[in-house]
Design an enzyme around this catalytic site. Structure first.
Site, PDB file in Angstrom:
ATOM      1  N   TRP A  66       0.825  -1.335   0.138  1.00  0.00           N
ATOM      2  CA  TRP A  66      -0.128  -0.017   0.048  1.00  0.00           C
ATOM      3  C   TRP A  66       0.676   1.062   0.068  1.00  0.00           C
ATOM      4  O   TRP A  66       0.483   2.293  -0.790  1.00  0.00           O
ATOM      5  CB  TRP A  66      -0.929  -0.215   1.156  1.00  0.00           C
ATOM      6  CG  TRP A  66      -2.100   0.894   1.113  1.00  0.00           C
ATOM      7  CD1 TRP A  66      -2.889   1.282   2.452  1.00  0.00           C
ATOM      8  CD2 TRP A  66      -2.895   1.504   0.022  1.00  0.00           C
ATOM      9  NE1 TRP A  66      -3.816   2.252   1.837  1.00  0.00           N
ATOM     10  CE2 TRP A  66      -3.857   2.351   0.582  1.00  0.00           C
ATOM     11  CE3 TRP A  66      -2.570   1.339  -1.291  1.00  0.00           C
ATOM     12  CZ2 TRP A  66      -4.752   2.922  -0.267  1.00  0.00           C
ATOM     13  CZ3 TRP A  66      -3.392   2.167  -2.211  1.00  0.00           C
ATOM     14  CH2 TRP A  66      -4.486   3.032  -1.544  1.00  0.00           C
ATOM     15  N   ARG A  96      12.697  -0.362   5.966  1.00  0.00           N
ATOM     16  CA  ARG A  96      13.274  -0.556   7.189  1.00  0.00           C
ATOM     17  C   ARG A  96      14.598  -1.384   6.596  1.00  0.00           C
ATOM     18  O   ARG A  96      15.530  -1.616   7.090  1.00  0.00           O
ATOM     19  CB  ARG A  96      12.489  -1.467   7.977  1.00  0.00           C
ATOM     20  CG  ARG A  96      13.168  -1.951   9.428  1.00  0.00           C
ATOM     21  CD  ARG A  96      12.346  -2.989  10.094  1.00  0.00           C
ATOM     22  NE  ARG A  96      11.073  -2.320  10.297  1.00  0.00           N
ATOM     23  CZ  ARG A  96      10.808  -1.630  11.330  1.00  0.00           C
ATOM     24  NH1 ARG A  96      11.914  -1.417  12.236  1.00  0.00           N
ATOM     25  NH2 ARG A  96       9.604  -0.946  11.437  1.00  0.00           N
ATOM     26  N   ALA A 132      -4.020  -2.256  -3.193  1.00  0.00           N
ATOM     27  CA  ALA A 132      -2.679  -1.455  -3.845  1.00  0.00           C
ATOM     28  C   ALA A 132      -2.457  -2.115  -5.147  1.00  0.00           C
ATOM     29  O   ALA A 132      -2.095  -1.293  -5.964  1.00  0.00           O
ATOM     30  CB  ALA A 132      -1.559  -1.856  -2.742  1.00  0.00           C
ATOM     31  N   LYS A 150     -14.013  -3.960   9.187  1.00  0.00           N
ATOM     32  CA  LYS A 150     -14.173  -4.813   7.921  1.00  0.00           C
ATOM     33  C   LYS A 150     -13.309  -6.307   7.810  1.00  0.00           C
ATOM     34  O   LYS A 150     -13.557  -7.190   7.199  1.00  0.00           O
ATOM     35  CB  LYS A 150     -14.231  -4.134   6.548  1.00  0.00           C
ATOM     36  CG  LYS A 150     -12.914  -3.425   6.384  1.00  0.00           C
ATOM     37  CD  LYS A 150     -12.190  -3.871   5.475  1.00  0.00           C
ATOM     38  CE  LYS A 150     -10.744  -3.241   5.246  1.00  0.00           C
ATOM     39  NZ  LYS A 150      -9.777  -3.811   4.439  1.00  0.00           N
ATOM     40  N   THR A 204     -13.267  -6.494   0.450  1.00  0.00           N
ATOM     41  CA  THR A 204     -12.350  -7.237   1.211  1.00  0.00           C
ATOM     42  C   THR A 204     -12.756  -8.580   1.409  1.00  0.00           C
ATOM     43  O   THR A 204     -12.022  -9.614   1.535  1.00  0.00           O
ATOM     44  CB  THR A 204     -11.904  -6.224   2.335  1.00  0.00           C
ATOM     45  OG1 THR A 204     -11.756  -5.176   2.344  1.00  0.00           O
ATOM     46  CG2 THR A 204     -10.777  -7.057   3.143  1.00  0.00           C
ATOM     47  N   SER A 256      -7.376  -9.780  -1.396  1.00  0.00           N
ATOM     48  CA  SER A 256      -7.352  -9.240   0.249  1.00  0.00           C
ATOM     49  C   SER A 256      -6.645 -10.396   1.055  1.00  0.00           C
ATOM     50  O   SER A 256      -6.921 -11.485   1.137  1.00  0.00           O
ATOM     51  CB  SER A 256      -8.953  -9.447   0.524  1.00  0.00           C
ATOM     52  OG  SER A 256      -9.112  -9.487   1.976  1.00  0.00           O
ATOM     53  N   ARG A 257      -5.673  -9.885   1.904  1.00  0.00           N
ATOM     54  CA  ARG A 257      -4.829 -10.617   2.587  1.00  0.00           C
ATOM     55  C   ARG A 257      -5.917 -11.593   3.742  1.00  0.00           C
ATOM     56  O   ARG A 257      -5.576 -12.521   4.181  1.00  0.00           O
ATOM     57  CB  ARG A 257      -3.922 -10.116   3.375  1.00  0.00           C
ATOM     58  CG  ARG A 257      -3.017  -9.200   2.531  1.00  0.00           C
ATOM     59  CD  ARG A 257      -1.932  -8.430   3.424  1.00  0.00           C
ATOM     60  NE  ARG A 257      -1.291  -7.438   2.522  1.00  0.00           N
ATOM     61  CZ  ARG A 257      -0.544  -6.252   2.877  1.00  0.00           C
ATOM     62  NH1 ARG A 257      -0.410  -6.348   4.275  1.00  0.00           N
ATOM     63  NH2 ARG A 257       0.072  -5.460   2.299  1.00  0.00           N
ATOM     64  N   ASN A 258      -6.808 -10.732   4.209  1.00  0.00           N
ATOM     65  CA  ASN A 258      -7.702 -11.321   5.434  1.00  0.00           C
ATOM     66  C   ASN A 258      -8.503 -12.133   4.691  1.00  0.00           C
ATOM     67  O   ASN A 258      -8.737 -13.430   5.469  1.00  0.00           O
ATOM     68  CB  ASN A 258      -8.472 -10.229   5.983  1.00  0.00           C
ATOM     69  CG  ASN A 258      -7.629  -9.048   6.707  1.00  0.00           C
ATOM     70  OD1 ASN A 258      -7.237  -9.131   7.922  1.00  0.00           O
ATOM     71  ND2 ASN A 258      -7.191  -7.991   5.939  1.00  0.00           N
ATOM     72  N   VAL A 281       1.602  -8.980   6.369  1.00  0.00           N
ATOM     73  CA  VAL A 281       0.794  -8.772   7.631  1.00  0.00           C
ATOM     74  C   VAL A 281      -0.783  -8.863   7.328  1.00  0.00           C
ATOM     75  O   VAL A 281      -1.420  -8.445   6.288  1.00  0.00           O
ATOM     76  CB  VAL A 281       1.076  -7.406   8.096  1.00  0.00           C
ATOM     77  CG1 VAL A 281       0.109  -6.823   9.325  1.00  0.00           C
ATOM     78  CG2 VAL A 281       2.394  -7.200   8.369  1.00  0.00           C
TER      79      VAL A 281
END
Length: 342
Positions: free
Chosen positions: A13, A33, A139, A190, A247, A253-255, A278
């Site tokens: 994202w 990072r 994304a 959501k 989503t 959607s990762r979820n 994540v």
């Protein structure tokens, strides 16, 4: 106005937003990072780990220098998961002067404190201008200029409109809203319902089941939102039912993908590892469950998903529990408010 922009976080994202803003001609510093990943992205001009196949414009500078990405900026975009927001703010606040606008992309509720991101920001950097961007916006699609609509919510109209002007493009429409609470809750909760939709898919259930989860899911999200002071209309908008639909139904959607793996028999940890990124809904489920208990709000879908993730409940039994709940009106709150005796 020059609009010097820093993006803290280089996941999918954050990278998509960097591409969006880079195409608009802004000079952007995006912080990563990991040094080796930073070198790889600078060399290939692609984020091969999180967003392969999309070229990052040359006016987007990729760096591991967090001071460079956060100092002398007009807008700082937080593109880290919710559990990393507080630590990130502690890392950058020595480099900012308080005149910046913080734009948050995270969709979650902090474990332990049960704070929304705006509350975390207020605790760490009091009185700084804040906006949350939320809505149905994968994304992978934003980076490829697929038409998308999103909401910028801020307590300050001028701040929301400033962010609207900076981010809006012919393929990325930005609406404004004063309802920070509702937009943050819609975007966060959501993900919990999307885990449930994925579990349903993993169990082999059909469109009927998923439609019921989506519909009843927005009702319980709105119940909690009303108790916390949100505008109910926000849950009928892009950051509510709009984000919930995309989503719960998309393989971006990762979820949902994590939920599918859990429905197929994987543990929570195995599902997250399989997704490889994540999964905000995992941690948010715990916070949402605790918020519901604290506020005295019935959230049966959230309660069952919490039981599956954290208490080892059998997923098939959770579906049965939902189907066999006490009989009620479809829109019970409205029926009770109107004292309709039919």
């Amino acid at each position: 106005m020059k609009n010097r922009i820093g993006i803290i976080g280089g996941g999918s994202w954050g990278t998509a937003i960097a591409i969006l803003l880079g195409k608009k001609g802004y000079e952007v510093d995006m912080w990563l990072r990991n040094e080796s990943q930073c070198q790889e992205v600078n060399k290939s001009r692609e984020n091969l780990k999180y967003l392969p196949g999309v070229i990052i414009p040359s006016n987007v500078n990729i760096t591991t220098d967090i001071e460079k990405s956060s100092s002398n900026k007009d807008i700082i975009v937080l593109a880290v998961p919710t559990h990393g927001v507080r630590g990130t703010l502690k890392s950058i606040k020595e480099f900012i002067n308080g005149d910046e606008i913080i734009v948050n992309l995270a969709k979650g509720i902090e474990n332990g404190t049960l704070n929304r991101v705006s509350q975390i920001v207020e605790e760490e950097i009091p009185d700084i201008r804040y906006t949350v961007l939320s809505g149905p916006s994968h994304a992978e699609e934003v980076a490829k200029d697929i038409p998308t609509a999103i909401v910028a919510a801020s307590k300050c109209k001028e701040t929301a409109e400033r962010v609207q002007d900076v981010f809006m493009s012919p393929k990325f429409r930005v609406y404004t809203s004063p309802d920070v609470v509702g937009v943050e809750l819609g975007g966060s909760l959501k993900n919990v319902i999307a885990l449930g939709a994925g579990i349903s898919d993993g169990l082999g259930y059909g469109d009927n089941t998923k439609a019921a989860l989506i519909n009843r899911g927005i009702f319980e999200i709105a119940r909690l939102g009303e108790k916390m002071g949100a505008d109910q209309m926000s849950f009928a908008g892009l950051s509510g039912i709009g984000d919930l639909i995309v989503t719960c139904t998309s393989m971006h959607s990762r979820n949902r993908r994590a939920g599918i793996k859990i429905g197929e028999g994987m543990s929570m940890e195995e599902a997250v590892e399989a997704v490889g990124m994540v999964v905000e809904g995992i941690k948010t489920t715990k916070s949402a469950y605790e918020l519901a208990q604290k506020m005295g709000v019935k959230m049966p879908i959230t309660e069952e998903i919490y039981g599956v993730l954290y208490n080892g409940k059998e997923v098939k039994n959770s579906v049965i529990n939902l189907m066999l709940r006490d009989k009620t009106h479809e829109i019970q709150d409205i029926v009770h408010k109107e004292d309709n005796d039919w």
